[in-house]
Design a protein around this motif. Structure first.
Motif, PDB file in Angstrom:
ATOM      1  N   PRO A 104     -14.639 -38.845  40.161  1.00  0.00           N
ATOM      2  CA  PRO A 104     -15.419 -37.671  39.767  1.00  0.00           C
ATOM      3  C   PRO A 104     -15.488 -37.549  38.239  1.00  0.00           C
ATOM      4  O   PRO A 104     -14.455 -37.654  37.569  1.00  0.00           O
ATOM      5  CB  PRO A 104     -14.627 -36.496  40.369  1.00  0.00           C
ATOM      6  CG  PRO A 104     -13.731 -37.106  41.391  1.00  0.00           C
ATOM      7  CD  PRO A 104     -13.425 -38.483  40.913  1.00  0.00           C
ATOM      8  N   PRO A 105     -16.669 -37.330  37.659  1.00  0.00           N
ATOM      9  CA  PRO A 105     -16.753 -37.109  36.213  1.00  0.00           C
ATOM     10  C   PRO A 105     -15.894 -35.911  35.810  1.00  0.00           C
ATOM     11  O   PRO A 105     -15.912 -34.864  36.476  1.00  0.00           O
ATOM     12  CB  PRO A 105     -18.239 -36.826  35.974  1.00  0.00           C
ATOM     13  CG  PRO A 105     -18.948 -37.379  37.176  1.00  0.00           C
ATOM     14  CD  PRO A 105     -17.992 -37.248  38.310  1.00  0.00           C
ATOM     15  N   THR A 218     -14.296 -32.379  43.263  1.00  0.00           N
ATOM     16  CA  THR A 218     -15.620 -32.836  43.634  1.00  0.00           C
ATOM     17  C   THR A 218     -15.530 -34.299  44.053  1.00  0.00           C
ATOM     18  O   THR A 218     -14.593 -35.006  43.703  1.00  0.00           O
ATOM     19  CB  THR A 218     -16.616 -32.686  42.470  1.00  0.00           C
ATOM     20  OG1 THR A 218     -16.225 -33.543  41.388  1.00  0.00           O
ATOM     21  CG2 THR A 218     -16.669 -31.245  41.982  1.00  0.00           C
ATOM     22  N   TYR A 219     -16.504 -34.736  44.816  1.00  0.00           N
ATOM     23  CA  TYR A 219     -16.526 -36.129  45.263  1.00  0.00           C
ATOM     24  C   TYR A 219     -17.956 -36.508  45.623  1.00  0.00           C
ATOM     25  O   TYR A 219     -18.817 -35.642  45.836  1.00  0.00           O
ATOM     26  CB  TYR A 219     -15.598 -36.358  46.461  1.00  0.00           C
ATOM     27  CG  TYR A 219     -16.052 -35.684  47.737  1.00  0.00           C
ATOM     28  CD1 TYR A 219     -16.805 -36.371  48.694  1.00  0.00           C
ATOM     29  CD2 TYR A 219     -15.737 -34.350  48.000  1.00  0.00           C
ATOM     30  CE1 TYR A 219     -17.230 -35.750  49.872  1.00  0.00           C
ATOM     31  CE2 TYR A 219     -16.159 -33.723  49.165  1.00  0.00           C
ATOM     32  CZ  TYR A 219     -16.897 -34.435  50.092  1.00  0.00           C
ATOM     33  OH  TYR A 219     -17.327 -33.813  51.240  1.00  0.00           O
ATOM     34  N   THR A 220     -18.198 -37.799  45.685  1.00  0.00           N
ATOM     35  CA  THR A 220     -19.522 -38.306  46.037  1.00  0.00           C
ATOM     36  C   THR A 220     -19.512 -38.789  47.476  1.00  0.00           C
ATOM     37  O   THR A 220     -18.734 -39.685  47.819  1.00  0.00           O
ATOM     38  CB  THR A 220     -19.931 -39.467  45.118  1.00  0.00           C
ATOM     39  OG1 THR A 220     -19.910 -39.021  43.764  1.00  0.00           O
ATOM     40  CG2 THR A 220     -21.332 -39.953  45.459  1.00  0.00           C
ATOM     41  N   THR A 223     -22.814 -41.635  51.728  1.00  0.00           N
ATOM     42  CA  THR A 223     -24.265 -41.799  51.915  1.00  0.00           C
ATOM     43  C   THR A 223     -24.983 -41.859  50.578  1.00  0.00           C
ATOM     44  O   THR A 223     -25.938 -42.632  50.404  1.00  0.00           O
ATOM     45  CB  THR A 223     -24.835 -40.643  52.751  1.00  0.00           C
ATOM     46  OG1 THR A 223     -24.409 -39.392  52.180  1.00  0.00           O
ATOM     47  CG2 THR A 223     -24.370 -40.721  54.194  1.00  0.00           C
ATOM     48  N   GLU A 224     -24.543 -41.046  49.619  1.00  0.00           N
ATOM     49  CA  GLU A 224     -25.167 -41.052  48.291  1.00  0.00           C
ATOM     50  C   GLU A 224     -24.897 -42.371  47.568  1.00  0.00           C
ATOM     51  O   GLU A 224     -25.759 -42.901  46.857  1.00  0.00           O
ATOM     52  CB  GLU A 224     -24.647 -39.881  47.456  1.00  0.00           C
ATOM     53  CG  GLU A 224     -24.946 -38.511  48.032  1.00  0.00           C
ATOM     54  CD  GLU A 224     -26.432 -38.186  48.027  1.00  0.00           C
ATOM     55  OE1 GLU A 224     -27.157 -38.747  47.178  1.00  0.00           O
ATOM     56  OE2 GLU A 224     -26.852 -37.368  48.873  1.00  0.00           O
ATOM     57  N   ILE A 225     -23.689 -42.909  47.746  1.00  0.00           N
ATOM     58  CA  ILE A 225     -23.354 -44.191  47.121  1.00  0.00           C
ATOM     59  C   ILE A 225     -24.234 -45.299  47.686  1.00  0.00           C
ATOM     60  O   ILE A 225     -24.768 -46.138  46.946  1.00  0.00           O
ATOM     61  CB  ILE A 225     -21.858 -44.501  47.343  1.00  0.00           C
ATOM     62  CG1 ILE A 225     -21.003 -43.506  46.547  1.00  0.00           C
ATOM     63  CG2 ILE A 225     -21.530 -45.935  46.951  1.00  0.00           C
ATOM     64  CD1 ILE A 225     -19.527 -43.600  46.834  1.00  0.00           C
ATOM     65  N   ALA A 226     -24.412 -45.309  48.999  1.00  0.00           N
ATOM     66  CA  ALA A 226     -25.243 -46.339  49.622  1.00  0.00           C
ATOM     67  C   ALA A 226     -26.695 -46.230  49.173  1.00  0.00           C
ATOM     68  O   ALA A 226     -27.360 -47.246  48.903  1.00  0.00           O
ATOM     69  CB  ALA A 226     -25.139 -46.236  51.138  1.00  0.00           C
ATOM     70  N   ALA A 246     -23.558 -46.065  37.080  1.00  0.00           N
ATOM     71  CA  ALA A 246     -23.993 -44.667  37.111  1.00  0.00           C
ATOM     72  C   ALA A 246     -23.337 -43.932  38.267  1.00  0.00           C
ATOM     73  O   ALA A 246     -22.899 -44.534  39.253  1.00  0.00           O
ATOM     74  CB  ALA A 246     -25.515 -44.587  37.235  1.00  0.00           C
ATOM     75  N   TYR A 247     -23.283 -42.608  38.108  1.00  0.00           N
ATOM     76  CA  TYR A 247     -22.854 -41.725  39.192  1.00  0.00           C
ATOM     77  C   TYR A 247     -24.089 -41.291  39.982  1.00  0.00           C
ATOM     78  O   TYR A 247     -25.135 -41.005  39.400  1.00  0.00           O
ATOM     79  CB  TYR A 247     -22.198 -40.457  38.638  1.00  0.00           C
ATOM     80  CG  TYR A 247     -20.877 -40.664  37.958  1.00  0.00           C
ATOM     81  CD1 TYR A 247     -19.698 -40.721  38.697  1.00  0.00           C
ATOM     82  CD2 TYR A 247     -20.795 -40.780  36.571  1.00  0.00           C
ATOM     83  CE1 TYR A 247     -18.477 -40.892  38.072  1.00  0.00           C
ATOM     84  CE2 TYR A 247     -19.572 -40.956  35.934  1.00  0.00           C
ATOM     85  CZ  TYR A 247     -18.422 -41.014  36.683  1.00  0.00           C
ATOM     86  OH  TYR A 247     -17.209 -41.186  36.065  1.00  0.00           O
ATOM     87  N   PRO A 248     -23.995 -41.188  41.303  1.00  0.00           N
ATOM     88  CA  PRO A 248     -25.063 -40.527  42.052  1.00  0.00           C
ATOM     89  C   PRO A 248     -25.220 -39.074  41.589  1.00  0.00           C
ATOM     90  O   PRO A 248     -24.251 -38.442  41.167  1.00  0.00           O
ATOM     91  CB  PRO A 248     -24.579 -40.592  43.504  1.00  0.00           C
ATOM     92  CG  PRO A 248     -23.622 -41.747  43.532  1.00  0.00           C
ATOM     93  CD  PRO A 248     -22.951 -41.728  42.181  1.00  0.00           C
ATOM     94  N   ASP A 249     -26.445 -38.583  41.654  1.00  0.00           N
ATOM     95  CA  ASP A 249     -26.699 -37.211  41.194  1.00  0.00           C
ATOM     96  C   ASP A 249     -26.070 -36.175  42.111  1.00  0.00           C
ATOM     97  O   ASP A 249     -25.591 -35.133  41.658  1.00  0.00           O
ATOM     98  CB  ASP A 249     -28.208 -36.962  41.097  1.00  0.00           C
ATOM     99  CG  ASP A 249     -28.856 -37.716  39.952  1.00  0.00           C
ATOM    100  OD1 ASP A 249     -28.156 -37.994  38.954  1.00  0.00           O
ATOM    101  OD2 ASP A 249     -30.054 -38.035  40.064  1.00  0.00           O
ATOM    102  N   ASN A 250     -26.097 -36.431  43.398  1.00  0.00           N
ATOM    103  CA  ASN A 250     -25.629 -35.436  44.361  1.00  0.00           C
ATOM    104  C   ASN A 250     -24.130 -35.605  44.628  1.00  0.00           C
ATOM    105  O   ASN A 250     -23.615 -36.724  44.661  1.00  0.00           O
ATOM    106  CB  ASN A 250     -26.403 -35.563  45.673  1.00  0.00           C
ATOM    107  CG  ASN A 250     -27.878 -35.259  45.488  1.00  0.00           C
ATOM    108  OD1 ASN A 250     -28.252 -34.389  44.710  1.00  0.00           O
ATOM    109  ND2 ASN A 250     -28.726 -35.997  46.186  1.00  0.00           N
TER     110      ASN A 250
END
Length: 290
Positions: A104-105, A218-220, A223-226, A246-250
Motif C-alpha cells: 500500500p502506498p 488499505t490493499y489492492t 482483480t484490480e492487479i489482474a 504502477a499501483y492500480p487506481d482502485n
C-alpha cells in the motif's frame, strides 16, 4: 514478437509462487482479464533457452528472481511485489521489466488514518537506520494534507519498545511500512499491545497485520492487479516495452472492528473511507481545508 504467438492466439507464461491456491486464483483472474485471445502457459525451468521473447508474468519476488536468474533478457511483468523490490530492475531494463505494485502506498495509508481519526495531526513512524528512506518521501507530502510526521529510528532490537513508546507519545497514530526488520511475527504482538495500552492505533502495514491487531490497512484487490497486468501486457505487445511499475487506481480497506470497539473509535463505512481517501489524494489542499 513472433515467438509470442501460439496456435490459440498470443502467448504469455506464468511463473507461480509457492502458494498453489494463490497461483490458481491469479491464473483464473488473468484468464478473464487477458481474454480468449491470450494463452497462458506455466513457466518451466530452462524454458528461456528456447523462448526468451515471450512475456513472463511472475507472481511475487521469488518467482521474479527465478526467471530473472535464468535469463536477464526475458521480458518480465512482476505481480505482488513491493516498489522497493522492483523499481531498480525496471529502471535498468529499458522497458523489459515492470511490475504491478502490491504494497500500500504510504500516503494512502496515512490518509486512511486521518479519515478514521479526523482530529489527528501527527503521524509517527518507526524505522531502522537503513530503512529511514522508506518514509522520507512521505514526510514531505504530509503537510499538504494537514499532517506532520516524524521518523523514530530503532537502533537495535532491545531499543524497539522504548523507541515505540517515544513514537506513541508524539503521534496520534503509528504508520507502519512493510519493513520486516520492525514488523514481523516476532515483534508485532509487543508493538500492538504497547500501542493499545496507550490508547493509540497502528495503521498498516498490510492485511495480515490487521487480523493481528492493527486497526486498518488499505490493499489492492487481486482483480484490480489482474486487470492492470492485462493492460501492461497489451502495451508491451503494441510497443515492445512495459510502462513503469504502477499501483492500480482502485483499492479497498480492511478494518479490525474489535480493536475499534475496544478503543471507542467510531468507524465510517469502508466505502466512505475509501471515497474520502480518494478525494484527498486527488485534491490535498481542498481536503486539508475541510
Amino acid at each position: 514478437m513472433a515467438a509470442a504467438q501460439s496456435a490459440g492466439g498470443s502467448l504469455v507464461y506464468l511463473a507461480g509462487s509457492e502458494n498453489s491456491a494463490l497461483n490458481r486464483r491469479m491464473r483464473s483472474l488473468l484468464d478473464d482479464a487477458l481474454g480468449s485471445t491470450t494463452v497462458i502457459r506455466s513457466f518451466q525451468p530452462g524454458q528461456t533457452s528456447q523462448d526468451a521473447t515471450t512475456p513472463v508474468i511472475a507472481l511475487g519476488p521469488e518467482a521474479f528472481t527465478r526467471v530473472r536468474q535464468e535469463n536477464r533478457n526475458v521480458p518480465i511483468l512482476a505481480l505482488l511485489v513491493d516498489q522497493t523490490f522492483i523499481d531498480g530492475y525496471a529502471e535498468r531494463s529499458g522497458g523489459s521489466v515492470s511490475g504491478i505494485l502490491y504494497d500500500p502506498p504510504l500516503l494512502r495509508q496515512a490518509l486512511a488514518g486521518k479519515v478514521i481519526l479526523p482530529q489527528a495531526t501527527r503521524v509517527a513512524m518507526l524505522a531502522r537506520p537503513d530503512t529511514v528512506e522508506l518514509y522520507e518521501p512521505l514526510t514531505e507530502k504530509l503537510p499538504d494534507h494537514g499532517l506532520e510526521g516524524k521518523i523514530f529510528v530503532v537502533t537495535s532490537d532491545d531499543r524497539l519498545i522504548p523507541t515505540l513508546i517515544r513514537a506513541l507519545n508524539y503521534g496520534d497514530f503509528i504508520l507502519a511500512a512493510p519493513d520486516n526488520n520492525i514488523y514481523n511475527p516476532r515483534t508485532i504482538k509487543h508493538i500492538l499491545l504497547t500501542a493499545y495500552r496507550r490508547n493509540r492505533i497502528v495503521i498498516g502495514p498490510s492485511q495480515p497485520y490487521v487480523r493481528a491487531g492493527s486497526l486498518a490497512s488499505t490493499y489492492t484487490p487481486l482483480t484490480e492487479i489482474a486487470d492492470l497486468a492485462a493492460d501492461f501486457i497489451e502495451q508491451y505487445r503494441a510497443g515492445g516495452q512495459f510502462p513503469p511499475p504502477a499501483y492500480p487506481d482502485n483499492f479497498s480497506i480492511q478494518l479490525n472492528l474489535q480493536v475499534a470497539r475496544s478503543l471507542n473509535i467510531p468507524l465510517p463505512d469502508r466505502q466512505e473511507i475509501v471515497r474520502s481517501v480518494e478525494q484527498r489524494l486527488a485534491g490535498p489542499r481542498e481536503s486539508a481545508d475541510e
